[in-house]
Design a protein around this motif. Structure first.
Motif: not given
Ligand SMILES: Nc1ncnc2c1ncn2[C@@H]1O[C@H](COP(=O)(O)OP(=O)(O)OP(=O)(O)O)[C@@H](O)[C@H]1O
Ligand SMILES: [Mg+2]
Lengths: 285, 402
Positions: A187-188, A190-198, A201, A205-206, B85, B109, B112-113, B120, B141
């Motif tokens: 889930e962590r 996913e949180a990064g991916r859902a907010f668009g982390a590359n 990042q 960051k995660i 996802l 990406r 999503r941003q 969640f 991000l």
């Protein structure tokens, strides 16, 4: 029957192969080995010089302050001060400084190689499957065995000691970094991916912050392994507490042997208490 | 909220989306699609779970779309397909007309941003960060400067009522508070699309209600497109423009809250909505009766009108013009008096009326304050129907029984 046995017992030239490989490496890449060797030697000498340039009392004060700063515990700070004073009292100061320099050099090298390796292993199945048997090999082959190629590559002295130590001490940090990153809850991520982390990042960051307790455990293990290599490294000419033990062994001096051994134990305990993953605020240490 | 005219754009769209977890034997999916009657077989394939099957819907811009269903019915999986996802095993997801399956990783990406944020189910906060930094994650991000993202994060924290906690770590907060942090994290990036996986489930009823109100206000103000998962039918009815009911990965019914509650299409939905009070979704439209017996043209002969009233036992009729616009109400006594006076019955007094979408509570209130039945008018004043007290009481009885 005899024929089969004969075939089966005809030795596979495994040792010969390795010997050939090491030989070739030494001859073909002697310049490169010389270069690495010089670099390492310079680094270790500079480190030793720095550490021994400090007055022992200043050194002890600094270490105590550091222990306090990292652990925020009076007990650890006090133990630190007392431990170093004991080493000073036993006349092991100089050996201790040499050993410490060796450990620091080997640990830094192990971490700079090991942490990226761990990250790579966590992300690439191929890397993981290639590296795993290698790590088993590095950790289980008796350390004396790879002193031989270390000697051939780098000659006598501190550098082969550091080399052997790195080989021996790197696996835990690789394993624990890899484990830590693999165990970051989905889930962590996913949180990064859902907010668009590359990719970077995600990593910085995660994944790494989440894996930090495990990575720190790896660092701790690496330091401990490095320390346990110290005596063995003395066999090929590394100075320090290990060399004192060796000398005691050579002249069968029980007292001196005990004191040097105790010196190693004290140093080990201090390092372990100072560099150890604390319970993180999330309680998931 | 807005019932979405066809002119508004489709914001999110699922076309025949399937998600099967586990390793499928080769060709199983093709077989499955060609022979729908074999679909149950895949459920029995070892190690396979069909989490979403044949999801086909679109969400309009500004719409609040609620997904409901029992635990394990595939709601979270479907939502994860919406922002990529999870990659669907089959089918396509479109955001603003662009297929998620067709764009590059980099474009995804950015999408999503810039466009979507997710809340969640299990919060998914980062334990090593402070609350403020957790909330600022999305902005960080995106590369927003530290000062600006802190300001925005503080604003979002205030919105969820957690000001003063910004320096703490997630572990120091209760479940409900952590959930609100997750909410603030999504709100902080101010996305066009909000994906919310049971965002209020861990809140106590009081705060939940408060957050729902806050949320409705926000949604109305900024016109966000929202997909919202909940177990709570009351919550769904309160918030939703449309509800999709899921069972075993399939959307078994989709429609407005009234449609779901009043016209369940199958036993599953019926059972699901059995507990809900019909009064919550019923509007004037549902309880109004055919207005024809109750209305009379202005030109009509008063004698005939009075006759009809007596015959059908009506205490009054509503007078309309030729376009069926309400002019006034005419009681029996008034009609009789007018006949004696010899003049035609003309509309006179202002009649209290309601719109067709007025909730039942309003209808009851109106009915209680007037001795006449309540006329239901459309936007142009034309009479659509009449709500009688008898009908209201019947409705109430049905609600008590059901
Ligand atoms: N990563 C996964 N791997 C395998 N199976 C999964 C995975 N995620 C979900 N599933 C399965 O898919 C099905 C649907 O799961 P999902 O999480 O979407 O349900 P849900 O409707 O969100 O339930 P809940 O209301 O409990 O959150 C479940 O049967 C679950 O076991
Ligand atoms: Mg779920």
């Amino acid at each position: 029957m005899n024929g089969i046995m004969e075939v089966l017992t005809t030795k596979i030239p495994l040792g010969e192969g390795v010997a050939w490989l090491v030989d070739t490496l030494t001859t073909r890449f002697s310049a490169q080995f010389r270069f690495v060797s010089d670099m390492l030697e310079g680094g270790i000498q500079a480190l030793t010089w720095c550490l021994s340039a400090l007055h022992p009392l200043v050194f002890i004060a600094l270490c105590t302050a550091l222990a306090w700063f990292i652990r925020k515990s009076k007990g650890v700070a006090l133990a630190c001060a007392l431990g170093f004073l004991l080493l000073l009292n036993l006349g092991l100061w100089e050996s201790m400084v040499q050993t410490l320099a060796l450990i620091i050099a080997a640990t830094l090298l192990s971490l700079t190689l090991g942490i990226p390796m761990g990250i790579l292993n966590a992300h690439s199945r191929t890397a993981y499957f290639v590296t795993r048997p290698l790590l088993d090999l590095m950790q289980t082959i008796p350390a004396f065995v790879y002193l031989i190629p270390a000697l051939m590559f780098f000659g006598l002295g501190e550098v082969p000691g550091v080399f052997a130590t790195v080989v021996f001490a790197m696996p835990p940090v690789i394993r624990l970094t890899c484990l830590g990153i693999q165990q970051v809850p989905t889930e962590r991520l996913e949180a990064g991916r859902a907010f668009g982390a590359n990719w970077w990042q995600m990593l910085l960051k995660i994944e790494i912050p989440s894996a930090m307790p495990s990575i720190l455990m790896g660092v701790n293990q690496t330091i401990m392994m490095a320390l346990s290599m110290v005596v063995i490294a003395a066999l090929i000419g590394a100075e320090g507490l290990g060399a004192s033990v060796m000398r005691a062994l050579a002249v069968v001096d029980v007292g001196m042997g005990f004191e040097s051994g105790l010196g190693i134990v004290v140093l080990a305990m201090l390092l372990d208490r100072i560099v150890r993953p604390e319970k993180t605020p999330d309680g998931s240490s | 909220m807005n019932q979405g005219t066809d002119a508004t754009a489709e914001k999110l769209c699922c076309r025949d989306v399937w998600k099967i977890f586990g390793k499928l034997p080769g060709g199983a999916l093709g077989q499955l699609r060609n022979a729908p009657q074999r679909q149950h077989e895949i459920q029995t394939l070892p190690g396979c779970t069909v989490a979403v099957r044949e999801a086909d819907f679109s969400v309009r811009e500004g719409e609040l779309f609620v997904i409901m269903g029992l635990s394990g019915s595939g709601k979270s999986t479907l939502m994860r397909c919406l922002n990529g996802l999870i990659r669907p095993t089959w089918g396509e997801v479109f955001v603003d007309g662009r297929s998620l399956q067709a764009i590059s990783a980099k474009q995804l990406r950015r999408l999503r941003q810039e466009k979507m944020a997710m809340v969640f189910q299990h919060f998914a906060l980062l334990p090593h960060r402070t609350i403020l930094d957790n909330v600022a994650l999305g902005l960080e991000l995106q590369g927003v400067s530290k000062k600006r993202r802190r300001a925005k994060a503080l604003e979002a924290l205030e919105l969820v009522g957690l000001q003063g906690w910004e320096r703490n770590h997630p572990v120091e907060l209760s479940g409900g508070m952590q959930q609100r942090v997750g909410l603030a994290r999504a709100l902080a990036v101010d996305p066009q699309i909000l994906l919310m996986d049971e965002p209020f489930s861990a809140l106590d009823p009081l705060i939940r209600r408060q957050m729902q109100d806050e949320f409705l206000k926000l949604a109305a103000k900024v016109k966000k497109t929202i997909v919202f998962i909940t177990h709570d039918l009351d919550e769904a009815i309160r918030l939703a423009d449309r509800i999709a009911m899921m069972k075993d990965g399939r959307i078994v019914q989709m429609g407005t809250p009234e449609q779901i509650v009043l016209e369940p299409e199958n036993d599953y939905v019926e059972e699901f909505v059995a507990s809900v009070s019909r009064a919550k979704v019923i509007t004037a439209r549902h309880v109004m009766a055919d207005p024809r017996p109750w209305t009379s043209r202005r030109e009509e002969d008063p004698l005939a009108v009075l006759d009809r009233m007596k015959k059908e036992d009506l205490q009054c009729v509503f007078i309309t013009d030729t376009d069926r616009r309400l002019l006034g109400v005419l009681t029996r006594e008034e009609a009789a008096r007018k006949i004696r006076g010899g003049s035609a019955p003309a509309g006179c007094n202002g009649v209290p009326a309601i719109g067709p979408d007025a909730p039942l509570s309003e209808v009851v209130e109106q009915a209680a304050s007037s001795i006449h039945p309540t006329p239901v008018l459309d936007g142009r004043g034309r009479i659509l129907g009449v709500v009688t007290r008898k009908r209201l009481l019947q409705e109430w009885k049905q609600d008590l029984e059901g």
